[in-house]
Write a protein that holds these residues in place. Structure first.
Motif, PDB file in Angstrom:
ATOM      1  N   HIS A  55       0.862  -1.192   0.000  1.00  0.00           N
ATOM      2  CA  HIS A  55       0.000   0.000   0.000  1.00  0.00           C
ATOM      3  C   HIS A  55       0.897   1.240   0.000  1.00  0.00           C
ATOM      4  O   HIS A  55       1.593   1.472  -0.967  1.00  0.00           O
ATOM      5  N   HIS A  56       0.892   2.021   1.088  1.00  0.00           N
ATOM      6  CA  HIS A  56       1.716   3.233   1.136  1.00  0.00           C
ATOM      7  C   HIS A  56       2.928   3.059   2.049  1.00  0.00           C
ATOM      8  O   HIS A  56       3.485   4.042   2.530  1.00  0.00           O
ATOM      9  N   ARG A  57       3.310   1.816   2.287  1.00  0.00           N
ATOM     10  CA  ARG A  57       4.493   1.508   3.107  1.00  0.00           C
ATOM     11  C   ARG A  57       5.541   0.835   2.225  1.00  0.00           C
ATOM     12  O   ARG A  57       5.187   0.130   1.275  1.00  0.00           O
ATOM     13  N   LEU A  58       6.802   1.041   2.552  1.00  0.00           N
ATOM     14  CA  LEU A  58       7.899   0.398   1.836  1.00  0.00           C
ATOM     15  C   LEU A  58       8.697  -0.455   2.806  1.00  0.00           C
ATOM     16  O   LEU A  58       8.976  -0.031   3.927  1.00  0.00           O
ATOM     17  N   HIS A  59       9.052  -1.644   2.358  1.00  0.00           N
ATOM     18  CA  HIS A  59       9.823  -2.570   3.174  1.00  0.00           C
ATOM     19  C   HIS A  59      11.168  -2.819   2.503  1.00  0.00           C
ATOM     20  O   HIS A  59      11.222  -3.141   1.311  1.00  0.00           O
ATOM     21  N   PHE A  60      12.226  -2.690   3.279  1.00  0.00           N
ATOM     22  CA  PHE A  60      13.587  -2.902   2.802  1.00  0.00           C
ATOM     23  C   PHE A  60      14.027  -4.323   3.137  1.00  0.00           C
ATOM     24  O   PHE A  60      13.904  -4.764   4.268  1.00  0.00           O
ATOM     25  N   LEU A  61      14.518  -5.038   2.135  1.00  0.00           N
ATOM     26  CA  LEU A  61      15.094  -6.361   2.336  1.00  0.00           C
ATOM     27  C   LEU A  61      16.568  -6.283   1.943  1.00  0.00           C
ATOM     28  O   LEU A  61      16.895  -5.930   0.807  1.00  0.00           O
ATOM     29  N   ARG A  65      14.814   8.386   6.777  1.00  0.00           N
ATOM     30  CA  ARG A  65      14.111   9.611   6.352  1.00  0.00           C
ATOM     31  C   ARG A  65      13.815   9.577   4.853  1.00  0.00           C
ATOM     32  O   ARG A  65      12.775  10.057   4.403  1.00  0.00           O
ATOM     33  N   ILE A  66      14.725   9.019   4.079  1.00  0.00           N
ATOM     34  CA  ILE A  66      14.495   8.881   2.640  1.00  0.00           C
ATOM     35  C   ILE A  66      13.306   7.952   2.401  1.00  0.00           C
ATOM     36  O   ILE A  66      12.433   8.245   1.577  1.00  0.00           O
ATOM     37  N   ILE A  67      13.240   6.858   3.130  1.00  0.00           N
ATOM     38  CA  ILE A  67      12.121   5.920   2.995  1.00  0.00           C
ATOM     39  C   ILE A  67      10.803   6.603   3.354  1.00  0.00           C
ATOM     40  O   ILE A  67       9.795   6.463   2.647  1.00  0.00           O
ATOM     41  N   LYS A  68      10.795   7.383   4.432  1.00  0.00           N
ATOM     42  CA  LYS A  68       9.570   8.108   4.828  1.00  0.00           C
ATOM     43  C   LYS A  68       9.148   9.088   3.737  1.00  0.00           C
ATOM     44  O   LYS A  68       7.954   9.236   3.449  1.00  0.00           O
ATOM     45  N   ALA A  69      10.112   9.757   3.120  1.00  0.00           N
ATOM     46  CA  ALA A  69       9.797  10.699   2.041  1.00  0.00           C
ATOM     47  C   ALA A  69       9.228   9.961   0.827  1.00  0.00           C
ATOM     48  O   ALA A  69       8.288  10.446   0.183  1.00  0.00           O
ATOM     49  N   LEU A  70       9.759   8.780   0.529  1.00  0.00           N
ATOM     50  CA  LEU A  70       9.228   7.990  -0.584  1.00  0.00           C
ATOM     51  C   LEU A  70       7.811   7.501  -0.276  1.00  0.00           C
ATOM     52  O   LEU A  70       6.940   7.499  -1.162  1.00  0.00           O
ATOM     53  N   LYS A  81       5.459  10.152  -1.006  1.00  0.00           N
ATOM     54  CA  LYS A  81       5.239  10.288  -2.452  1.00  0.00           C
ATOM     55  C   LYS A  81       4.255   9.220  -2.954  1.00  0.00           C
ATOM     56  O   LYS A  81       3.502   9.470  -3.885  1.00  0.00           O
ATOM     57  N   LEU A  82       4.270   8.044  -2.332  1.00  0.00           N
ATOM     58  CA  LEU A  82       3.267   7.020  -2.673  1.00  0.00           C
ATOM     59  C   LEU A  82       1.875   7.494  -2.275  1.00  0.00           C
ATOM     60  O   LEU A  82       0.901   7.311  -3.012  1.00  0.00           O
ATOM     61  N   LEU A  83       1.784   8.111  -1.107  1.00  0.00           N
ATOM     62  CA  LEU A  83       0.506   8.589  -0.592  1.00  0.00           C
ATOM     63  C   LEU A  83      -0.093   9.681  -1.476  1.00  0.00           C
ATOM     64  O   LEU A  83      -1.299   9.698  -1.720  1.00  0.00           O
ATOM     65  N   THR A  84       0.760  10.583  -1.997  1.00  0.00           N
ATOM     66  CA  THR A  84       0.264  11.669  -2.845  1.00  0.00           C
ATOM     67  C   THR A  84       0.085  11.246  -4.297  1.00  0.00           C
ATOM     68  O   THR A  84      -0.491  11.996  -5.082  1.00  0.00           O
TER      69      THR A  84
END
Length: 137
Positions: free
Chosen positions: A44-50, A74-79, A82-85
């Motif tokens: 959805h509007h979350r990103l997971h790093f593997l 902070r970069i992940i939160k900004a991305l 951008k998904l949300l908008t």
């Protein structure tokens, strides 16, 4: 990801005790080095790093790696914002650029419906100014 190449039929490498290693490069392709690339999983509007979907390319100073580790959340939160908008959209290919902590991050879903590919490099590497926070390319 590390793959070891095995030589057969007398095709041994020059140093048989050291296997040839082939490293996968993750993230958006780019010509700048050093860079960090990764493929993030979108939920959805979350990103997971593997960590097995990430790679460092080029020579990195320990200090630069430490700075990247600080800036990365902070970069992940900004991305995610951008998904949300909708600026970063899972259904269409569109590269966006953000900057934080002296790093430039280019990101694109590549229309993949579930992944975001990123490339992060020092903002100084490309002559970018650190005070520019959000720009589109």
């Amino acid at each position: 990801m590390t793959t070891t190449t095995t030589h057969t039929n007398g095709q041994q490498s020059e140093a048989p005790d050291l296997p040839t290693r082939i490293f996968a490069q993750w993230g958006l392709p780019h010509t700048v080095t050093p860079r960090f690339g990764a493929r993030l999983i979108q939920d959805h509007h979350r990103l997971h790093f593997l960590s097995d979907r990430a790679s460092l390319v080029g020579e990195w100073a320990e200090e630069a790696i430490d700075q990247l580790e600080i800036a990365f959340p902070r970069i992940i939160k900004a991305l995610e914002a951008k998904l949300l908008t909708g600026e970063l959209d899972a259904q269409r290919q569109h590269c966006i650029t953000i900057q934080h902590g002296g790093f430039t991050c280019e990101a694109d879903t590549l229309g993949s419906h579930g992944y975001v590919s990123i490339c992060i490099y020092s903002a100084v590497s490309m002559g970018a100014t650190p005070d520019v926070r959000n720009s589109q390319s």
